[in-house]
Design a protein around this motif. Sequence first.
Motif: not given
Length: 387
Positions: A48-53, A371-372
Amino acid sequence: MRNILKYPLLFCLLLLLSSCSGSQNSKDKKIYSLQPGKGRIVIPIDDNTNCYSMSMFSYMSPEGIPYLSYENEQTNELNFYRLDSCKLSHKIKIAQEGPEAIGRFIGHTVIDLDNILIFDQFKISRINRNGKILDKYNLITDTQIALCHPPTSKVYAPMIVQDSCIYLYQALMYSDKPYDGDALERYPLCIKVNMQTKQTEKLPLTYPRLWETENENGIFTCSRDYDGTNFVYSFFISNSIYVTHDNQTFKKYPCKSQYINGLPKNNYPLDIQATQKESIENASYGNIIYDKYRKVYYRFFQPACELNKQDNIADLMKTGKKFSIMILDKDFQVIGETLFPENTYIPVMFFVLEDGLYISDNNFQNPEFNENVLSFRRMELTEQYEN
């Protein structure tokens, strides 16, 4: 010495060589660079977490535990990761409904783990680690809403908390009429929010005269950091930086990249796709961040480049294509600049720890992209002498 004095010619020759050697060393210039080191931080993330913020900051607790506060736009949560163990510490759900509702947010600042400032355009909410609202501060000055720039890390402009006051910078409002130098010098730049009195005011400091021509109206973005004494502004279209200690007047310092000729372009087309393409291709300055451990500033720069047909503009809007980092000393003098390889790093995802500057190496075009995880490479500040 007696033996040397027996041979005056030899003595004079040795003295001359010594003098020349000392003179040469005095002319040597110490330059600095940033080189990828062996240190790396890799943090597993959930599905549920994106690897870009767009907004992430490091925070050191009083106990000496380093954290990364990381906004997850997908879930409207603020994730806290321990950088020593590379594990999730906890998440804070930012409520969008109910009595503790804040809504969609972009930008935050960690005072401590139970005092976190959340920015949502028209107000700042102070919450604890459970998401409970402790206080609110409306961004209204003289019955007018202040157009504060979101305190993100993509455009690095964190909320600065000093003496129970929050400092933000005010973005220029869009105008159909071009801004000229006079208009800029009338537009307040800095916003101050008193957390005790709840008063919000525009400080005397205004935008600097960034250009003189009357037909310029484009990107007005800037990055700003604070070193404990000075607020330092990096305007993306300026070959200089601007420093203030009192938020009333600036002092201007030359800070031109070696990878630019002339000035960054400021005119952009009205078409969104064309604007995105040019924002990637055009030379532009970027974030400025202070490294308190090494007492230096880092100013990011994007050299001009050309996009290929296979380039993904959506990805490049996040990562850029080329970038360098300028290094400035405590007197705001440029003491080095490093150009980094393409398709390896994400220059807008970074933080500073005691052992160095960390930059994400999880670029979407990097063959090792995963991506993980959140992955950051430590950059070593090195020095050498240039003749």
